[in-house]
Scaffold this motif. Structure first.
Motif, short mmCIF file in Angstrom:
data_model
loop_
_atom_site.label_atom_id
_atom_site.label_comp_id
_atom_site.label_asym_id
_atom_site.label_seq_id
_atom_site.Cartn_x
_atom_site.Cartn_y
_atom_site.Cartn_z
N ASN A 84 7.89 72.21 25.11
CA ASN A 84 8.57 72.68 24.14
C ASN A 84 9.59 73.84 23.69
N THR A 85 8.88 74.67 25.04
CA THR A 85 10.52 75.95 24.74
C THR A 85 11.64 75.86 25.38
N MET A 86 12.21 74.43 25.76
CA MET A 86 14.08 73.86 26.14
C MET A 86 13.95 73.91 25.21
N HIS A 87 13.40 73.84 23.91
CA HIS A 87 14.43 72.72 22.65
C HIS A 87 14.62 74.14 21.93
N ARG A 88 15.02 74.98 22.95
CA ARG A 88 16.04 75.96 21.87
C ARG A 88 17.05 75.35 22.46
N MET A 89 17.43 74.88 23.63
CA MET A 89 19.36 74.43 23.25
C MET A 89 19.33 72.87 23.26
N ALA A 90 18.23 72.75 22.43
CA ALA A 90 18.84 71.73 21.87
C ALA A 90 19.81 71.09 20.91
N PRO A 91 20.44 72.43 19.99
CA PRO A 91 21.44 71.93 19.01
C PRO A 91 22.71 71.65 20.83
N ALA A 92 23.18 72.26 22.01
CA ALA A 92 23.48 71.88 22.15
C ALA A 92 23.92 71.07 22.92
N ILE A 93 22.79 69.98 23.26
CA ILE A 93 21.87 68.75 24.24
C ILE A 93 22.43 67.79 22.88
N GLN A 94 22.39 68.23 21.57
CA GLN A 94 22.82 66.73 20.67
C GLN A 94 24.15 66.94 20.76
N ALA A 95 25.26 67.69 20.81
CA ALA A 95 26.54 68.06 20.59
C ALA A 95 26.91 67.80 21.69
N ALA A 96 26.87 67.25 23.08
CA ALA A 96 26.43 67.19 23.95
C ALA A 96 26.93 66.07 24.65
N VAL A 97 25.72 64.49 23.65
CA VAL A 97 25.67 62.98 24.30
C VAL A 97 26.01 62.24 22.52
N ASN A 98 25.99 61.15 22.21
CA ASN A 98 26.02 60.57 21.41
C ASN A 98 25.06 59.92 20.99
N VAL A 99 23.65 59.94 21.43
CA VAL A 99 22.24 58.96 21.88
C VAL A 99 21.77 59.83 21.19
N PRO A 100 21.31 59.56 20.10
CA PRO A 100 19.58 60.53 19.03
C PRO A 100 19.07 61.42 20.49
N LEU A 101 18.64 62.66 19.96
CA LEU A 101 17.92 63.99 20.00
C LEU A 101 16.21 64.06 19.09
N LEU A 102 15.55 63.28 19.59
CA LEU A 102 13.91 63.23 18.34
C LEU A 102 13.46 65.10 19.29
N HIS A 103 13.63 65.95 17.86
CA HIS A 103 13.57 67.09 18.52
C HIS A 103 11.72 66.88 18.42
N ILE A 104 10.80 67.67 19.54
CA ILE A 104 9.81 67.57 18.92
C ILE A 104 9.38 68.57 17.55
N ALA A 105 9.93 69.21 16.83
CA ALA A 105 9.28 70.30 15.96
C ALA A 105 8.88 69.08 14.57
N ASP A 106 10.20 68.20 14.46
CA ASP A 106 9.82 67.40 13.43
C ASP A 106 8.87 66.22 13.12
N PRO A 107 8.81 65.85 14.65
CA PRO A 107 7.92 64.66 13.83
C PRO A 107 6.57 65.04 14.08
N THR A 108 5.81 66.88 14.18
CA THR A 108 4.98 67.59 14.40
C THR A 108 5.45 67.94 13.04
N ALA A 109 5.56 68.64 12.05
CA ALA A 109 6.07 68.66 11.36
C ALA A 109 5.56 67.85 10.35
N GLY A 110 6.37 66.50 10.14
CA GLY A 110 5.57 66.10 9.69
C GLY A 110 4.47 64.98 9.59
N ARG A 111 3.85 65.21 10.76
CA ARG A 111 2.23 65.34 11.00
C ARG A 111 1.36 66.28 10.34
N VAL A 112 1.61 68.10 10.21
CA VAL A 112 1.50 68.74 9.73
C VAL A 112 1.33 68.54 8.33
N LYS A 113 2.21 68.49 7.76
CA LYS A 113 2.65 68.38 6.17
C LYS A 113 2.22 66.96 6.36
#
Length: 236
Positions: A84-113
């Motif tokens: 979780n902690t290293m998702h701090r740089m998730a935007p920079a990682i996604q911008a550097a590659v051409n494949v999707p990055l599944l952000h850990i907070a998004d599916p978690t929030a989906g299950r919570v909601k």
């Protein structure tokens, strides 16, 4: 089946859980001899931990971006950051590659909601509990209200992660301390608890909380399997 690229080793204790959950998920879907198509880049966590506590987020971002690019070059078709902690740089990682990055907070929030919950307690490293990269995403993109422990309790949560869980130590007294911290967050209004550190699944179980627990490790890996197999026929 898509090939999943795992940025792991932070720590390897939780990366091993990712590998287990991914392979069990594929086997359950495709049959007893099926396993996940995946690639793992595993860091030396001692180096990562030192940079984290020095506050060298620029250096950490460079390393994470390099790992993501190496995985993409090796054939990864989607990426997971196994922490979780290293998702701090998730935007920079996604911008550097051409494949999707599944952000850990998004599916978690989906299950919570999906469970009808909107006010959550958050446990994790001090970086995850205190910085906005994680809490802010849950609030701004998903409409969740996030409660974190008190200063003293955050220090306890952080210490247990770095001194015990990342080295594979599961201590009964620490579980009791976490139970008390969860109880205080519930008193403050938390309707559920997000395990916002991938090692916390090693310590806490549903019975340790009076409200539902959402394990980010299991959710992240399970949803990754669903995405990787989206166009694959299940075993007959």
């Amino acid at each position: 089946m898509l090939t999943i690229g795992l940025i792991g080793g932070m720590s390897w204790e939780s990366s091993a859980e990712y590998y287990r959950i991914l392979n069990q998920g594929v086997r359950d879907r495709l049959g007893p001899t099926a396993s996940a198509s995946c690639l793992l880049w595993s860091f030396n966590f001692a180096e990562i931990e030192e940079l984290q506590h020095r506050g060298d987020w620029g250096g950490l971002t460079a390393r994470m971006v390099d790992a993501a690019r190496r995985l993409e070059a090796a054939g990864a078709e989607m990426l997971l950051i196994c922490t979780n902690t290293m998702h701090r740089m998730a935007p920079a990682i996604q911008a550097a590659v051409n494949v999707p990055l599944l952000h850990i907070a998004d599916p978690t929030a989906g299950r919570v909601k999906a469970a009808g919950i909107r006010k959550d307690g958050l446990l994790g490293t001090a970086f995850t509990m205190e910085h906005e990269f994680y809490k802010g995403r849950l609030a701004k993109q998903h409409g969740l209200s996030v409660i974190v422990p008190t200063d003293e309790d955050r220090a306890t949560v952080h210490r247990v992660i770095y001194e015990e869980l990342v080295v594979g130590k599961v201590v009964a007294a620490s579980r009791d301390a976490y139970r008390a911290i969860i109880a205080r967050m519930v008193e403050a209004g938390a309707e559920a608890v997000i395990l916002g550190c991938t090692e916390l699944m090693l310590l806490l179980r549903p019975e340790d909380s009076p409200v539902p627990i959402f394990d980010t490790t299991a959710i992240h890996a399970t949803v990754a399997v669903e995405l990787a197999l989206a166009d694959t026929q299940p075993a007959s």
